[in-house]
Design an enzyme around this catalytic site. Structure first.
Site, PDB file in Angstrom:
ATOM      1  N   GLN A 169      -4.181  -5.000   7.072  1.00 25.15           N
ATOM      2  CA  GLN A 169      -5.193  -5.919   6.535  1.00 25.15           C
ATOM      3  C   GLN A 169      -5.092  -7.307   7.155  1.00 25.15           C
ATOM      4  O   GLN A 169      -5.832  -8.205   6.748  1.00 25.15           O
ATOM      5  CB  GLN A 169      -5.052  -6.031   5.008  1.00 25.15           C
ATOM      6  CG  GLN A 169      -5.292  -4.751   4.247  1.00 25.15           C
ATOM      7  CD  GLN A 169      -6.741  -4.263   4.297  1.00 25.15           C
ATOM      8  OE1 GLN A 169      -7.660  -4.997   4.673  1.00 25.15           O
ATOM      9  NE2 GLN A 169      -6.958  -3.009   3.928  1.00 25.15           N
TER      10      GLN A 169
ATOM     11  N   LYS B 208     -10.077  -0.077  10.644  1.00 31.81           N
ATOM     12  CA  LYS B 208     -10.272  -1.248   9.792  1.00 31.81           C
ATOM     13  C   LYS B 208     -10.644  -2.477  10.610  1.00 31.81           C
ATOM     14  O   LYS B 208     -10.831  -3.561  10.064  1.00 31.81           O
ATOM     15  CB  LYS B 208      -8.991  -1.530   8.997  1.00 31.81           C
ATOM     16  CG  LYS B 208      -8.661  -0.467   7.953  1.00 31.81           C
ATOM     17  CD  LYS B 208      -7.514  -0.915   7.105  1.00 31.81           C
ATOM     18  CE  LYS B 208      -6.917   0.216   6.298  1.00 31.81           C
ATOM     19  NZ  LYS B 208      -7.765   0.697   5.213  1.00 31.81           N
TER      20      LYS B 208
ATOM     21  N   ASP C 260       3.392  -4.523   8.014  1.00 30.97           N
ATOM     22  CA  ASP C 260       2.163  -3.757   7.867  1.00 30.97           C
ATOM     23  C   ASP C 260       0.995  -4.721   8.104  1.00 30.97           C
ATOM     24  O   ASP C 260       0.695  -5.577   7.264  1.00 30.97           O
ATOM     25  CB  ASP C 260       2.111  -3.147   6.456  1.00 30.97           C
ATOM     26  CG  ASP C 260       0.809  -2.382   6.213  1.00 30.97           C
ATOM     27  OD1 ASP C 260      -0.103  -2.457   7.059  1.00 30.97           O
ATOM     28  OD2 ASP C 260       0.705  -1.727   5.163  1.00 30.97           O
TER      29      ASP C 260
ATOM     30  N   CYS D 192      -4.735   2.503  -3.640  1.00 31.31           N
ATOM     31  CA  CYS D 192      -3.502   2.992  -2.997  1.00 31.31           C
ATOM     32  C   CYS D 192      -2.380   1.973  -3.130  1.00 31.31           C
ATOM     33  O   CYS D 192      -1.544   1.835  -2.232  1.00 31.31           O
ATOM     34  CB  CYS D 192      -3.732   3.348  -1.535  1.00 31.31           C
ATOM     35  SG  CYS D 192      -4.872   4.692  -1.301  1.00 31.31           S
TER      36      CYS D 192
ATOM     37  N   HIS E 292       0.880  -1.173   0.000  1.00 25.47           N
ATOM     38  CA  HIS E 292       0.000   0.000   0.000  1.00 25.47           C
ATOM     39  C   HIS E 292       0.921   1.227   0.000  1.00 25.47           C
ATOM     40  O   HIS E 292       2.028   1.183   0.547  1.00 25.47           O
ATOM     41  CB  HIS E 292      -0.840  -0.038   1.278  1.00 25.47           C
ATOM     42  CG  HIS E 292      -1.890   1.013   1.387  1.00 25.47           C
ATOM     43  ND1 HIS E 292      -1.607   2.313   1.738  1.00 25.47           N
ATOM     44  CD2 HIS E 292      -3.232   0.965   1.208  1.00 25.47           C
ATOM     45  CE1 HIS E 292      -2.736   3.003   1.774  1.00 25.47           C
ATOM     46  NE2 HIS E 292      -3.736   2.218   1.456  1.00 25.47           N
TER      47      HIS E 292
HETATM   48  N1  PLP Z   1      -1.526  -0.700   4.647  1.00 28.22           N
HETATM   49  C1  PLP Z   1      -2.494  -1.427   4.064  1.00 28.22           C
HETATM   50  C2  PLP Z   1      -2.201  -2.825   3.644  1.00 28.22           C
HETATM   51  C3  PLP Z   1      -3.753  -0.870   3.888  1.00 28.22           C
HETATM   52  O1  PLP Z   1      -4.720  -1.587   3.319  1.00 28.22           O
HETATM   53  C4  PLP Z   1      -3.981   0.469   4.314  1.00 28.22           C
HETATM   54  C5  PLP Z   1      -5.296   1.094   4.084  1.00 28.22           C
HETATM   55  O2  PLP Z   1      -6.076   0.673   3.278  1.00 28.22           O
HETATM   56  C6  PLP Z   1      -2.946   1.157   4.911  1.00 28.22           C
HETATM   57  C7  PLP Z   1      -1.724   0.550   5.065  1.00 28.22           C
HETATM   58  C8  PLP Z   1      -3.127   2.571   5.392  1.00 28.22           C
HETATM   59  O3  PLP Z   1      -4.054   2.587   6.431  1.00 28.22           O
HETATM   60  P1  PLP Z   1      -4.535   3.992   7.014  1.00 28.22           P
HETATM   61  O4  PLP Z   1      -5.115   4.746   5.861  1.00 28.22           O
HETATM   62  O5  PLP Z   1      -5.545   3.617   8.033  1.00 28.22           O
HETATM   63  O6  PLP Z   1      -3.338   4.647   7.580  1.00 28.22           O
END
Ligand code: PLP
Length: 441
Positions: free
Chosen positions: A228, A251, A225, A391, A148
């Site tokens: 998800q 999430k 990360d 993203c 992401h």
């Molecule tokens: N990492 C992953 C795999 C994501 O799916 C997301 C958001 O969709 C993020 C990071 C970023 O999350 P946030 O926008 O809550 O900071």
């Protein structure tokens, strides 16, 4: 995850979670959309809906306990501190970490930036013990092509600030990490490897073990990360073996505005702060200041207290369901969705085609129809999905598509939601005159 792809197509294994009972806990699911249609919410990967217990916890905080935690000598401040720290303890236990290893941030993005800036600030830190993990010229940061933007752009920026080099692991044609050059990409110059546990666009669950093992061999830090993964499967930081785990409250049934940076204590303790100001200092003089130990060192200013309390309630809700059952529930839905979608001529799933090492983010394209148009037809039917590059622009580029339509599942998702999605895709094909027969011609 076990393989369910061998089931006869269309098989609906009994779902581990009681979908009707769970739906009753989510006030928003009682509303209708688009002229009275049932809301089919298949966008939990972007942000999840919130159960009543989370909404109640936030409201109760504001109505009965609101004060700035860790400040003030009055009863409300004591109660706010107690609730804030109780939530920290619950969240720490949820991921198997120690209380002092849990730092509250705004979200995953904020947590990753906190680490990235700490690593670049380390080079110029006055305190010698903060320089241990400094990143500079000649060093390398490793990510993957699956990240992401939140786990890519902050590392690009760190490299621009420090003169370090960004390297990455590529992807295979079936949506998995290509680890064939792991030993060369992660090498003696690597300072940190940042990798997602579960792809937000492909659904892939990555094999972290060899990556963590290789990073250990060369003395690199590992950031996982978990945006998800933590909401959807049991995650234990001891088993993970990484140095950082980051995730977002919104999430995982919690409020927006709160995320978590878990860090191995000795690593956190050797890092300088990113944001500075009140709440994170030990002693302040006009000539300079010293900082609190973690986690306070990384929590400058009055924190998002009600949101933290709400996240504690969200974790309690998930614990009541059981993360094993949450994972099994989504796996059953994912297997069914993959079978049903792939049975529609003209539909191509981008990512692993079965449930082996795969979570519940199902991205697909429909031949002859732009994903935004698919999303529009689905929306008209009351079905909320996400369309675009999610993203993760390098991923859609890698697979040669402009964008995808993505459905993501959660605890309130049932087979009826998946059926609505598949019927909606067929409706889009009819609407645009791309009948299944034409799509395959
Ligand atoms: N990492 C992953 C795999 C994501 O799916 C997301 C958001 O969709 C993020 C990071 C970023 O999350 P946030 O926008 O809550 O900071």
């Amino acid at each position: 995850m076990t393989q369910t792809a061998s089931r006869p197509p269309g098989t609906r294994v009994p779902l581990p979670l009681d979908v009707e009972a769970i739906r009753a806990d989510f006030p928003i699911l009682t509303r209708t959309v688009r002229d009275g249609k049932r809301l089919v919410y298949l966008d939990s990967g972007a942000t999840s809906q919130k159960p009543r217990s989370v909404l109640d916890a936030e409201r109760d905080f504001y109505e009965n306990h609101n004060a700035a935690p860790h400040r003030g000598a009055h009863q409300l401040a004591e109660e706010a501190t107690g609730l804030y720290e109780a939530a920290r303890a619950r969240i720490a236990a949820f991921i198997g970490g120690a209380v002092e290893e849990v730092v509250f941030t705004r979200n995953t993005t904020d947590a990753i930036n906190t680490v990235a800036y700490a690593l670049s600030n380390a080079a110029t830190a006055k305190e010698p013990s903060f320089r241990r993990y400094a990143v500079g010229q000649g060093d390398e940061i490793v990510v993957t092509e699956m990240e992401h933007h939140a786990n890519l752009v902050p590392w690009q920026q760190l490299c621009e600030r420090t003169g370090a080099t960004l390297r990455w692991l590529g992807l295979t044609d079936d949506g998995r990490l290509d680890l064939s050059d792991l030993a060369t990409v992660v090498n003696e110059r690597t300072k940190l490897v940042a990798v997602t546990q579960q792809s937000n666009i492909l659904g892939t669950i990555n094999p972290l073990e060899p990556i963590v093992a290789r990073a250990r061999e060369v003395g690199a830090l590992v950031l996982v990360d978990g945006a998800q993964s933590v909401p959807h499967q049991p995650v234990d930081v001891a088993t993970l073996g990484a140095d950082f785990l980051v995730f977002s409250g919104h999430k995982m049934l919690g409020p927006t505005g709160v995320g978590v940076l878990w860090g191995r204590y000795e690593v956190l303790d050797a890092l300088p702060p990113f944001l500075t100001g009140g709440s994170m200092i030990e002693v302040v003089r006009m000539e300079g200041s010293t900082f609190m130990p973690p986690p306070q060192r990384f929590e400058a200013g009055v924190p998002m207290t009600a949101q933290v309390v709400g996240l504690g309630a969200a974790v309690a809700y998930l614990q009541d369901l059981g993360m094993d059952r949450v994972q099994a529930h989504e796996e059953a839905l994912t297997g069914y969705a993959l079978e049903q979608l792939q049975a529609v001529p003209g539909v191509t799933v981008i990512g692993p085609p079965d449930t082996v090492a795969r979570g519940g983010a199902v991205s697909f394209t429909v031949e002859g129809i732009h994903p935004h148009d698919v999303g529009q037809v689905l929306d008209d039917l009351g079905i909320a999905v996400r369309v675009g590059h999610h993203c993760a622009w390098p991923v859609v580029r890698r697979y040669g598509v402009p964008a995808t339509t993505r459905a993501t599942f959660y605890v309130h998702t049932g087979y009826d939601d998946v059926d609505a999605l598949v019927e909606g895709v067929r409706a889009a094909q009819r609407f645009f005159g791309v009948t299944p027969e034409e799509a395959t011609a």
